[in-house]
Design a protein around this motif. Structure first.
Motif, PDB file in Angstrom:
ATOM      1  N   ASP A 246       0.127  -0.268   9.227  1.00 17.95           N
ATOM      2  CA  ASP A 246      -0.283  -1.561   8.822  1.00 17.95           C
ATOM      3  C   ASP A 246      -1.308  -1.523   7.700  1.00 17.95           C
ATOM      4  N   VAL A 247      -1.937  -0.623   7.112  1.00 15.23           N
ATOM      5  CA  VAL A 247      -2.897  -0.428   6.083  1.00 15.23           C
ATOM      6  C   VAL A 247      -2.046   1.153   5.329  1.00 15.23           C
ATOM      7  N   ILE A 248      -1.710   1.031   4.016  1.00 16.47           N
ATOM      8  CA  ILE A 248      -1.200   2.164   2.988  1.00 16.47           C
ATOM      9  C   ILE A 248      -2.676   2.253   2.382  1.00 16.47           C
ATOM     10  N   ILE A 249      -3.029   3.523   2.245  1.00 19.69           N
ATOM     11  CA  ILE A 249      -4.150   3.806   1.163  1.00 19.69           C
ATOM     12  C   ILE A 249      -3.792   5.290  -0.027  1.00 19.69           C
ATOM     13  N   TYR A 250      -3.031   4.523  -1.027  1.00 19.04           N
ATOM     14  CA  TYR A 250      -2.373   5.396  -2.117  1.00 19.04           C
ATOM     15  C   TYR A 250      -3.837   5.483  -3.484  1.00 19.04           C
ATOM     16  N   VAL A 251      -3.169   7.290  -3.310  1.00 15.37           N
ATOM     17  CA  VAL A 251      -4.654   8.480  -3.804  1.00 15.37           C
ATOM     18  C   VAL A 251      -3.936   8.215  -5.165  1.00 15.37           C
ATOM     19  N   VAL A 252      -4.389   7.774  -6.039  1.00 12.12           N
ATOM     20  CA  VAL A 252      -4.237   8.253  -7.807  1.00 12.12           C
ATOM     21  C   VAL A 252      -5.288   9.118  -8.139  1.00 12.12           C
ATOM     22  N   ASN A 253      -5.195   9.825  -9.479  1.00 11.77           N
ATOM     23  CA  ASN A 253      -6.545  10.794  -9.647  1.00 11.77           C
ATOM     24  C   ASN A 253      -7.048  10.788 -11.151  1.00 11.77           C
ATOM     25  N   TYR A 254      -8.015   9.804 -11.739  1.00 12.92           N
ATOM     26  CA  TYR A 254      -8.199   9.542 -12.595  1.00 12.92           C
ATOM     27  C   TYR A 254      -8.108   9.320 -13.703  1.00 12.92           C
ATOM     28  N   ARG A 255      -7.676  10.573 -14.162  1.00 18.60           N
ATOM     29  CA  ARG A 255      -7.392  11.407 -15.449  1.00 18.60           C
ATOM     30  C   ARG A 255      -6.077  11.317 -15.867  1.00 18.60           C
ATOM     31  N   VAL A 256      -5.448  12.242 -14.001  1.00 14.05           N
ATOM     32  CA  VAL A 256      -3.813  11.332 -13.914  1.00 14.05           C
ATOM     33  C   VAL A 256      -3.339  10.249 -13.895  1.00 14.05           C
ATOM     34  N   GLY A 257      -3.368   9.398 -12.905  1.00  7.53           N
ATOM     35  CA  GLY A 257      -3.250   8.592 -13.263  1.00  7.53           C
ATOM     36  C   GLY A 257      -2.412   8.027 -12.687  1.00  7.53           C
ATOM     37  N   ILE A 258      -1.157   6.731 -12.183  1.00 12.23           N
ATOM     38  CA  ILE A 258       0.056   6.950 -11.826  1.00 12.23           C
ATOM     39  C   ILE A 258       1.077   7.908 -12.991  1.00 12.23           C
ATOM     40  N   GLY A 259       1.204   8.423 -12.233  1.00 15.62           N
ATOM     41  CA  GLY A 259       2.396   9.665 -12.960  1.00 15.62           C
ATOM     42  C   GLY A 259       3.838   9.349 -12.109  1.00 15.62           C
TER      43      GLY A 259
ATOM     44  N   LYS B 276       7.516  -0.115  -2.645  1.00 17.98           N
ATOM     45  CA  LYS B 276       7.460  -1.614  -2.537  1.00 17.98           C
ATOM     46  C   LYS B 276       9.020  -2.129  -1.649  1.00 17.98           C
ATOM     47  N   ASP B 277      10.055  -1.618  -1.516  1.00 17.15           N
ATOM     48  CA  ASP B 277      10.384  -2.210  -0.987  1.00 17.15           C
ATOM     49  C   ASP B 277      10.288  -1.553   1.221  1.00 17.15           C
ATOM     50  N   HIS B 278       9.655  -1.406   1.316  1.00 17.20           N
ATOM     51  CA  HIS B 278       9.086  -1.364   2.684  1.00 17.20           C
ATOM     52  C   HIS B 278       7.465  -2.101   2.754  1.00 17.20           C
ATOM     53  N   LEU B 279       7.288  -2.355   1.714  1.00 15.95           N
ATOM     54  CA  LEU B 279       6.120  -3.600   1.782  1.00 15.95           C
ATOM     55  C   LEU B 279       6.452  -4.921   2.887  1.00 15.95           C
ATOM     56  N   HIS B 280       5.493  -5.544   3.694  1.00 11.08           N
ATOM     57  CA  HIS B 280       5.993  -6.987   3.982  1.00 11.08           C
ATOM     58  C   HIS B 280       4.746  -6.814   3.859  1.00 11.08           C
ATOM     59  N   GLU B 281       4.387  -8.839   4.272  1.00 11.34           N
ATOM     60  CA  GLU B 281       3.222  -9.792   4.379  1.00 11.34           C
ATOM     61  C   GLU B 281       2.404  -8.737   5.472  1.00 11.34           C
ATOM     62  N   HIS B 282       2.853  -8.240   6.733  1.00  8.16           N
ATOM     63  CA  HIS B 282       2.006  -6.895   7.056  1.00  8.16           C
ATOM     64  C   HIS B 282       1.607  -6.138   7.152  1.00  8.16           C
ATOM     65  N   ILE B 283       2.030  -5.938   5.814  1.00  8.69           N
ATOM     66  CA  ILE B 283       0.771  -4.309   5.904  1.00  8.69           C
ATOM     67  C   ILE B 283       0.568  -4.608   4.388  1.00  8.69           C
ATOM     68  N   LYS B 284      -0.667  -3.830   4.303  1.00  6.91           N
ATOM     69  CA  LYS B 284      -1.713  -3.910   3.357  1.00  6.91           C
ATOM     70  C   LYS B 284      -1.738  -2.876   3.089  1.00  6.91           C
TER      71      LYS B 284
ATOM     72  N   GLU C 229      -9.750  -4.423   7.438  1.00  5.94           N
ATOM     73  CA  GLU C 229      -8.519  -5.257   8.021  1.00  5.94           C
ATOM     74  C   GLU C 229      -7.934  -4.927   9.015  1.00  5.94           C
ATOM     75  N   ILE C 230      -8.217  -3.229  10.121  1.00  6.94           N
ATOM     76  CA  ILE C 230      -7.041  -3.195  10.666  1.00  6.94           C
ATOM     77  C   ILE C 230      -7.848  -4.223  12.156  1.00  6.94           C
ATOM     78  N   GLN C 231      -8.994  -4.519  11.570  1.00  2.19           N
ATOM     79  CA  GLN C 231      -9.898  -5.223  12.974  1.00  2.19           C
ATOM     80  C   GLN C 231      -9.897  -7.093  12.852  1.00  2.19           C
ATOM     81  N   SER C 232      -9.181  -7.246  11.483  1.00  2.32           N
ATOM     82  CA  SER C 232      -9.310  -8.690  11.077  1.00  2.32           C
ATOM     83  C   SER C 232      -8.762  -9.748  12.054  1.00  2.32           C
ATOM     84  N   SER C 233      -9.780 -11.185  12.723  1.00  2.61           N
ATOM     85  CA  SER C 233      -8.851 -11.801  13.476  1.00  2.61           C
ATOM     86  C   SER C 233      -7.451 -11.944  13.276  1.00  2.61           C
ATOM     87  N   GLU C 234      -6.852 -12.267  12.078  1.00  2.00           N
ATOM     88  CA  GLU C 234      -5.887 -12.182  12.072  1.00  2.00           C
ATOM     89  C   GLU C 234      -4.818 -11.249  12.626  1.00  2.00           C
ATOM     90  N   ARG C 235      -5.372 -10.283  12.566  1.00  2.00           N
ATOM     91  CA  ARG C 235      -4.679  -9.087  12.674  1.00  2.00           C
ATOM     92  C   ARG C 235      -4.082  -9.189  14.495  1.00  2.00           C
TER      93      ARG C 235
END
Length: 602
Positions: A160-173, A184-192, A254-260
């Motif tokens: 339902d929610v994806i939290i992607y963690v990167v390091n400030y100094r390394v960034g997106i390697g 990207k190919d698995h994200l859809h409108e219901h995933i935050k 997000e997980i407790q929103s009225s929409e969800r």
């Protein structure tokens, strides 16, 4: 009528079928209604700080942390108010739970046993108002563990929610970029999607140039806006765990929103209707078998035999196409290998172009060879897409025509089996034909199931379609094909990067006058050969999985209609039984009418 009240009325109807799979599905659905849950998955490279974030959320070290990769398998954390203390379990591959001591948990989290699917921690109460959340700490995408990639692919689509963690100094390697292409190919409108920039120096804000670079790159990769969260580096004033209160607050909202909540309610209502449909099909089959004449039975059996022949023909079409692709793929890889080496050799031998050997090696290493390989991977993608698109068009024509003809013939010739075909057609339109709803809920629907999250249920609980047989096969296969093709590109890029590291990067330290070009070309040959071998094997493996998906989709289209005659269960068909059948059909219709009036039936 609320969901739980509807379940109380649905239970007796399901129980009367004496179908154990349907009864199990109803039980699991009831659990989902009683315990609504959302799935939150943490992703990122090894040592990006995912585990530390979880420990910071709890204010204590509940998961092991070290400078080396610490998460050797997925670790699931969920709230269980029956427990007074944090309790550890191993979820085994045979679906059984094994209790663990905390010491055993620490060992298994780094080196999981071969029979372990994932680990679980039962938490008496989730902090930050995160009730109803199941949190998954995953291995890093660049980790040395071979099984991590497959494990992650099971959880990303079900989040339902994806939290992607990167390091400030390394960034997106580079590894992050490859993995985000897959995400990207698995994200859809219901995933935050939340992006966490971890270990940020004190005083840095979201307007910082470095932060804007990281966020911008992530948005380019995912083709969507990203909400970033900054987590400061641990200070030296006694603070030992990172604080991410804004992240957890946003996750809770997000997980407790009225929409969800409304979305989950709609989906669960859909499953109730699907169970009701399956119960109706069960009784209509029995009624048709009881009332049909011998001539009708013979006619239906003849039509079933004809439809089964069409199914066999369709299966053969799938097998032949995939076999052809598997035979042709090595030829494509050989061509790409040869052409890539030729093009690199041309580039390297342009002596006047390079100011130094180091410059040329770096250019080939970081740019030119990867570009040649990408062009080759695109060529393979185009070939596979052409072949499977052609197959899909042929299957569409065959399947739609065969099933429509079958339905028309049965309804025209048999008043007894016409209601069965109508019920089955409705279930096919809802994609719950035959045992689909049973297996779906058994796999995903119960509390803590592998895909019990709201987004996953919404993705699988599909809406009614206006036209029952309107290209249904192609819609299924299109999504699977798109993910398969995107994976070829990511796998190819990753494999050539690894091969370059082995075959070329070390050359810059052993350059000899007038010999570096030959050594570089030999390094390229070695790298491309390794890329060819590893990528070809991976593509063949994934191609077989795609073939099985095609066959499963094919079976779902045919098998519901092929099974419209109730199996002979040696049950005595008498007036008592037919009275029970009619009574159950009346109860089903009565419940469906009530659900429709109250907005539950879809």
């Amino acid at each position: 009528m609320q969901l739980q009240n509807a379940m109380q009325k649905l239970y007796p109807i399901i129980n009367e079928t004496e179908d154990e799979q349907l009864k199990t599905a109803a039980k699991l659905l009831d659990e989902r209604i009683a315990y609504p849950e959302s799935f939150v998955t943490l992703l990122g490279e090894t040592s990006a700080g995912k585990t530390s974030l979880i420990n910071g959320m709890f204010g204590q070290e509940v998961l092991p942390v070290s400078s080396r990769p610490t998460t050797g398998t997925v670790i699931e954390l969920y709230e269980d108010d029956y427990e007074n203390d944090i309790t550890a379990y191993a979820l085994l591959k045979n679906a059984k739970l094994r209790p663990l001591t905390m010491q055993e948990f620490q060992v298994q989290s780094k080196h999981p046993g071969r029979d372990v699917d994932r680990l679980r921690l039962s938490i008496p109460r989730m902090p930050h108002n995160l009730t109803g959340m199941r949190l998954f700490d995953t291995p890093g995408y660049d980790s040395i563990h071979d099984t991590h990639e497959n494990v992650l692919k099971e959880f990303i689509p079900n989040s339902d929610v994806i939290i992607y963690v990167v390091n400030y100094r390394v960034g997106i390697g580079e590894s992050d970029a490859l993995f985000l292409e897959y995400v990207k190919d698995h994200l859809h409108e219901h995933i935050k999607f939340f992006l966490v920039v971890n270990r940020v120096p004190s005083g840095i804000t979201k307007q910082d140039k470095r932060i804007r670079e990281i966020v911008g790159y992530g948005q380019d990769l995912l083709h969507q806006n990203i909400e970033p969260f900054l987590v400061e580096s641990i200070s030296g004033d006694g603070q030992k765990l990172p604080q991410a209160n804004e992240l957890w607050k946003a996750t809770s909202q997000e997980i407790q929103s009225s929409e969800r909540v409304a979305q989950l309610k709609w989906v669960l209502q859909g499953y109730q209707n699907q169970l009701l449909d399956q119960a109706e099909i069960h009784w209509r089959k029995k009624k048709a078998r009881f009332e049909a004449s011998e001539e009708e039975m013979m006619f239906v059996e003849e039509k079933i035999s004809e439809l089964n022949e069409k199914k066999v023909l369709a299966r053969n079409m799938i097998h032949e196409t995939f076999s052809t692709i598997e035979v042709q793929l090595p030829k494509y890889f050989q061509h790409i290998e040869k052409q890539s080496v030729i093009e690199v050799e041309k580039e390297v031998k342009q002596v006047n172009k390079w100011t130094s050997a180091e410059e040329c090696i770096a250019f080939v290493n970081h740019h030119y060879l990867k570009r040649q390989i990408k062009m080759g991977a695109d060529e393979i993608n185009d070939y596979i897409q052409r072949e499977l698109t052609h197959l899909n068009d042929r299957l569409d024509e065959l399947i739609n025509q065969a099933i429509v003809e079958f339905e028309t013939d049965i309804k025209a010739a048999s008043d007894r089996f016409a209601p069965v075909v109508d019920s089955v057609a409705r279930s096919v339109a809802n994609k719950v034909a035959d045992n689909a709803v049973k297996t779906l809920l058994a796999s995903y629907g119960g509390r803590g199931g592998a895909g019990a999250g709201v987004a996953n249920l919404a993705k699988k609980g599909l809406k009614n379609v206006g036209k029952v047989f309107g290209k249904t096969f192609s819609r299924d296969t299109h999504n699977a094909l798109a993910k398969f093709l995107s994976k070829i590109g990511a796998t190819s890029t990753r494999n050539i990067s690894i091969a370059i590291t082995i075959g070329i990067e070390g050359l810059i330290y052993v350059i000899e006058a007038n010999r570096w070009q030959g050594k570089l070309i030999k390094g390229v040959e070695k790298s491309v050969d390794q890329w060819k071998s590893e990528t070809n094997q991976m593509v063949i493996k994934d191609l077989k999985e795609l073939q099985e998906q095609n066959l499963d989709t094919l079976n779902s289209q045919f098998d519901a209609f092929l099974s419209i005659i109730e199996e002979d269960d040696n049950q005595q068909y008498d007036e008592t039984l037919i009275h029970k059948i009619n009574q159950q059909l009346q109860e089903i219709e009565k419940l469906r009418t009530v659900m429709q009036k109250e907005g539950i039936a879809q």
